[in-house]
Design an enzyme around this catalytic site. Structure first.
Site, PDB file in Angstrom:
ATOM      1  N   PRO A  86       0.842  -1.199   0.000  1.00  0.00           N
ATOM      2  CA  PRO A  86       0.000   0.000   0.000  1.00  0.00           C
ATOM      3  C   PRO A  86       0.878   1.251   0.000  1.00  0.00           C
ATOM      4  CG  PRO A  86       0.062  -0.971   2.198  1.00  0.00           C
ATOM      5  CD  PRO A  86       0.777  -1.915   1.283  1.00  0.00           C
ATOM      6  N   VAL A  87       0.685   2.063  -0.999  1.00  0.00           N
ATOM      7  CA  VAL A  87       1.413   3.335  -1.090  1.00  0.00           C
ATOM      8  C   VAL A  87       0.371   4.396  -1.397  1.00  0.00           C
ATOM      9  CG1 VAL A  87       3.020   4.669  -2.522  1.00  0.00           C
ATOM     10  CG2 VAL A  87       3.654   2.361  -1.758  1.00  0.00           C
ATOM     11  N   SER A 115      -4.237   1.724  -0.605  1.00  0.00           N
ATOM     12  CA  SER A 115      -4.050   2.482   0.636  1.00  0.00           C
ATOM     13  C   SER A 115      -5.318   3.237   1.033  1.00  0.00           C
ATOM     14  CB  SER A 115      -2.915   3.492   0.419  1.00  0.00           C
ATOM     15  OG  SER A 115      -2.883   4.435   1.467  1.00  0.00           O
ATOM     16  N   SER A 118      -5.317   6.497  -0.773  1.00  0.00           N
ATOM     17  CA  SER A 118      -5.239   6.376  -2.227  1.00  0.00           C
ATOM     18  C   SER A 118      -5.802   7.641  -2.874  1.00  0.00           C
ATOM     19  CB  SER A 118      -6.078   5.158  -2.621  1.00  0.00           C
ATOM     20  OG  SER A 118      -6.207   5.058  -4.009  1.00  0.00           O
ATOM     21  N   GLN A 137      -5.941  -1.522   2.563  1.00  0.00           N
ATOM     22  CA  GLN A 137      -5.138  -1.163   3.746  1.00  0.00           C
ATOM     23  C   GLN A 137      -5.856  -0.098   4.548  1.00  0.00           C
ATOM     24  OE1 GLN A 137      -3.150   2.076   3.712  1.00  0.00           O
ATOM     25  NE2 GLN A 137      -2.768   1.767   5.901  1.00  0.00           N
ATOM     26  N   TYR A 139      -5.671   2.615   7.426  1.00  0.00           N
ATOM     27  CA  TYR A 139      -5.185   3.449   8.514  1.00  0.00           C
ATOM     28  C   TYR A 139      -6.447   3.685   9.320  1.00  0.00           C
ATOM     29  CZ  TYR A 139      -0.628   4.778   6.533  1.00  0.00           C
ATOM     30  OH  TYR A 139       0.646   4.785   6.065  1.00  0.00           O
ATOM     31  N   THR A 165      -2.709  -1.312   9.177  1.00  0.00           N
ATOM     32  CA  THR A 165      -1.344  -0.857   9.447  1.00  0.00           C
ATOM     33  C   THR A 165      -1.248  -0.437  10.905  1.00  0.00           C
ATOM     34  OG1 THR A 165      -1.019  -0.212   7.156  1.00  0.00           O
ATOM     35  CG2 THR A 165       0.424   0.830   8.772  1.00  0.00           C
ATOM     36  N   ARG A 174       9.682  12.591   9.727  1.00  0.00           N
ATOM     37  CA  ARG A 174      10.340  12.551   8.411  1.00  0.00           C
ATOM     38  C   ARG A 174      10.941  13.916   8.133  1.00  0.00           C
ATOM     39  NH1 ARG A 174       5.405   9.166   5.567  1.00  0.00           N
ATOM     40  NH2 ARG A 174       5.358   7.562   7.173  1.00  0.00           N
ATOM     41  N   LYS A 247      -0.038  -5.125   9.484  1.00  0.00           N
ATOM     42  CA  LYS A 247       1.190  -4.682   8.817  1.00  0.00           C
ATOM     43  C   LYS A 247       1.983  -3.788   9.763  1.00  0.00           C
ATOM     44  CE  LYS A 247       2.713  -2.048   4.746  1.00  0.00           C
ATOM     45  NZ  LYS A 247       3.071  -0.720   5.252  1.00  0.00           N
ATOM     46  N   HIS A 271       7.690  -0.126   7.703  1.00  0.00           N
ATOM     47  CA  HIS A 271       7.103   0.933   6.881  1.00  0.00           C
ATOM     48  C   HIS A 271       8.152   1.531   5.937  1.00  0.00           C
ATOM     49  CE1 HIS A 271       3.119   3.197   7.299  1.00  0.00           C
ATOM     50  NE2 HIS A 271       3.688   3.840   6.293  1.00  0.00           N
ATOM     51  N   ASP A 302       8.267  -6.810   4.241  1.00  0.00           N
ATOM     52  CA  ASP A 302       8.631  -5.797   3.244  1.00  0.00           C
ATOM     53  C   ASP A 302       9.736  -4.898   3.782  1.00  0.00           C
ATOM     54  OD1 ASP A 302       7.594  -3.633   4.751  1.00  0.00           O
ATOM     55  OD2 ASP A 302       5.787  -3.443   3.523  1.00  0.00           O
ATOM     56  N   ILE A 305      13.238  -4.769  -0.549  1.00  0.00           N
ATOM     57  CA  ILE A 305      13.230  -5.805  -1.598  1.00  0.00           C
ATOM     58  C   ILE A 305      13.410  -5.103  -2.954  1.00  0.00           C
ATOM     59  CG2 ILE A 305      11.838  -7.573  -2.752  1.00  0.00           C
ATOM     60  CD1 ILE A 305      12.246  -8.530   0.025  1.00  0.00           C
ATOM     61  N   ARG A 306      14.476  -5.397  -3.622  1.00  0.00           N
ATOM     62  CA  ARG A 306      14.776  -4.722  -4.884  1.00  0.00           C
ATOM     63  C   ARG A 306      14.993  -5.673  -6.044  1.00  0.00           C
ATOM     64  NH1 ARG A 306      12.744  -1.544  -2.142  1.00  0.00           N
ATOM     65  NH2 ARG A 306      13.711   0.164  -1.000  1.00  0.00           N
TER      66      ARG A 306
HETATM   67  C1  FNR Z   1       4.387   3.869   1.992  1.00  0.00           C
HETATM   68  N1  FNR Z   1       3.943   2.878   2.877  1.00  0.00           N
HETATM   69  C2  FNR Z   1       2.616   2.861   3.278  1.00  0.00           C
HETATM   70  N2  FNR Z   1       2.158   1.887   4.101  1.00  0.00           N
HETATM   71  C3  FNR Z   1       0.858   1.817   4.456  1.00  0.00           C
HETATM   72  O1  FNR Z   1       0.481   0.909   5.207  1.00  0.00           O
HETATM   73  N3  FNR Z   1      -0.026   2.751   3.973  1.00  0.00           N
HETATM   74  C4  FNR Z   1       0.340   3.755   3.136  1.00  0.00           C
HETATM   75  O2  FNR Z   1      -0.473   4.549   2.699  1.00  0.00           O
HETATM   76  C5  FNR Z   1       1.719   3.850   2.788  1.00  0.00           C
HETATM   77  N4  FNR Z   1       2.173   4.866   1.991  1.00  0.00           N
HETATM   78  C6  FNR Z   1       3.488   4.882   1.573  1.00  0.00           C
HETATM   79  C7  FNR Z   1       3.923   5.877   0.712  1.00  0.00           C
HETATM   80  C8  FNR Z   1       5.226   5.847   0.210  1.00  0.00           C
HETATM   81  C9  FNR Z   1       5.658   6.909  -0.758  1.00  0.00           C
HETATM   82  C10 FNR Z   1       6.101   4.800   0.587  1.00  0.00           C
HETATM   83  C11 FNR Z   1       7.510   4.716   0.032  1.00  0.00           C
HETATM   84  C12 FNR Z   1       5.688   3.836   1.481  1.00  0.00           C
HETATM   85  C13 FNR Z   1       4.844   1.776   3.282  1.00  0.00           C
HETATM   86  C14 FNR Z   1       4.806   0.656   2.269  1.00  0.00           C
HETATM   87  O3  FNR Z   1       3.558  -0.002   2.296  1.00  0.00           O
HETATM   88  C15 FNR Z   1       5.899  -0.419   2.526  1.00  0.00           C
HETATM   89  O4  FNR Z   1       5.808  -0.873   3.858  1.00  0.00           O
HETATM   90  C16 FNR Z   1       7.318   0.073   2.251  1.00  0.00           C
HETATM   91  O5  FNR Z   1       7.357   0.947   1.161  1.00  0.00           O
HETATM   92  C17 FNR Z   1       8.227  -1.126   1.963  1.00  0.00           C
HETATM   93  O6  FNR Z   1       9.540  -0.730   1.804  1.00  0.00           O
HETATM   94  P1  FNR Z   1      10.256  -0.463   0.373  1.00  0.00           P
HETATM   95  O7  FNR Z   1       9.893  -1.602  -0.553  1.00  0.00           O
HETATM   96  O8  FNR Z   1       9.778   0.860  -0.103  1.00  0.00           O
HETATM   97  O9  FNR Z   1      11.707  -0.465   0.748  1.00  0.00           O
END
Ligand code: FNR
Length: 374
Positions: A86-87, A115, A118, A137, A139, A165, A174, A247, A271, A302, A305-306
């Site tokens: 979820p991003v 997310s 979203s 996901q 929040y 989450t 941040r 998560k 995260h 997570d 992972i690349r």
């Molecule tokens: C996230 N992540 C995240 N997690 C979640 O539970 N809800 C969310 O809305 C978001 N939003 C979000 C935005 C951005 C820009 C990033 C980079 C990450 C965390 C995401 O789900 C995940 O846990 C991490 O991104 C995994 O790590 P990597 O693959 O980015 O290294």
């Protein structure tokens, strides 16, 4: 399997090149938002470094001609052992945002997790995903009526699971975002699930008078719940028949509690290094959690992972599947085509890596192929 094109290309190919491309295409605020971690970014860095503390030990002469990347997760077959994490706020990366990511995932039968924040309403994402597994996901908003409404909406349009989450009672510290004065919602991103929610509208915008810009502080105010507890999850368990994943687990005793509370799977995660700086890397947290859970529920992981070999390492350490965050988001800088490039490349890389590690299927990976670096 996809045959990789062999002519030279000016398009990005590696993770690092996609990150470079995103840096040139996005505003500084948006790029920093995606790339950065919290605090001094020690956890963000550890999430990657930990992978090189493990060595793979390939088997030779095992006949790897017939390979299978597919796996089962929560009673569904998926193309490969990875999901799109979820991003939120994806329209800050590309105007197509979540539509592009979900469309790409759906065509490749890769699960997608929508997310709460979203930029495209959860119903529209669900339509795009069709039969490919997709999770919502949560929040957990600081308003249980809105939380319940989001979960019910997801359930009614065919989401396969709810991912709660649990590492975000507040957004992490941040520093880049704070310094840039950047909050992605101010671009209009990430509000779709709220503005389309009847309960949210009735309670917070009953006369429909508020402009989007006026809704931002309202949404921000209820987005996160600081007094969430295990008991509340027991309550959620009664509200929905969908599987529930947690998560953001990093401790074995919390994983044990998740099992006790009837949770269906957990995602070991920090995260992406964005919440508390200084916490352990997710891969290093994995083995003790896998041991504690002892096969009772799936364990996903997570963070960092690349490449294909990263996925093999995580599975050898006991993960059932992994989530990708930044890799597909950087691909999204080129829209759906970019996400698809990233995902297809990773599938090919994983296929190649599986052959060379001498294990032809994901199911057959076990801890015999991994060892702590000496
Ligand atoms: C996230 N992540 C995240 N997690 C979640 O539970 N809800 C969310 O809305 C978001 N939003 C979000 C935005 C951005 C820009 C990033 C980079 C990450 C965390 C995401 O789900 C995940 O846990 C991490 O991104 C995994 O790590 P990597 O693959 O980015 O290294």
């Amino acid at each position: 399997m996809t045959i990789l094109k062999l002519e030279p290309s000016s398009e990005p190919f590696t993770y690092e090149q996609w990150e470079e491309l995103a840096k040139t295409k996005l505003t500084k605020g948006a790029f920093d938002y995606v790339q950065s971690g919290s605090g001094a970014e020690e956890t963000l860095i550890k999430n990657r470094e930990v992978f090189s503390q493990w060595d793979l030990l390939p088997y030779v002469l095992t006949n790897v001609e017939e390979r299978d990347l597919s796996t089962n997760l929560l009673n569904r077959k998926i193309a490969a052992p990875f999901l799109l994490a979820p991003v939120g706020f994806q329209t800050v990366v590309h105007p197509d945002g979540e539509r592009a990511s979900a469309s790409s995932a759906s065509k490749l039968n890769i699960p997608y997790i929508t997310s709460t924040v979203s930029s495209v309403a959860l119903e529209e994402v669900s339509k795009i995903m069709q039969d490919t597994p997709h999770y919502f996901q949560l929040y957990w908003p600081n308003d249980d009526d809105v939380a319940t409404s989001l979960v019910k909406r997801a359930e009614s349009v065919g989401y396969d699971a709810i991912v709660v989450t649990v590492d975000t009672p507040l957004l992490g510290w941040r520093e880049k975002d704070l310094h840039n004065g950047y909050f992605p919602m101010e671009t209009g991103a990430g509000m779709a699930n709220f503005v389309s929610d009847p309960v949210f509208q009735a309670k917070y915008n009953s006369d429909d008078l508020l402009e989007d810009s006026e809704l931002i502080p309202v949404i921000r105010n209820i987005l996160l719940k600081q007094n969430l507890t295990w008991e509340k999850l027991a309550w959620l368990r009664e509200q929905t028949s969908l599987p529930i994943l947690l998560k953001g687990i990093l401790r074995a005793d919390d994983a044990a509690k998740a099992v006790q509370f009837g949770i269906d799977a957990i995602i070991v995660s920090n995260h992406g290094g964005r919440q508390l700086d200084g916490v352990r890397s997710s891969l290093s947290a994995l083995p003790a959690i896998v041991e504690e859970v002892n096969g009772e529920i799936p364990v996903l992981v997570d963070g960092g992972i690349r490449r294909g070999s990263d996925i093999i390492k995580a599975i050898a350490l006991g993960a059932d599947a992994v989530l990708l965050g930044r890799p597909y988001v950087y691909g999204l800088a080129n829209g759906e085509a970019g996400v698809t490039d990233v995902l297809k490349n990773l599938l090919s890389d994983l296929d190649t890596s599986l052959a060379i590690v001498g294990i032809p299927t994901i199911q057959m990976i076990d801890q015999s192929i991994i060892e702590e670096k000496r």
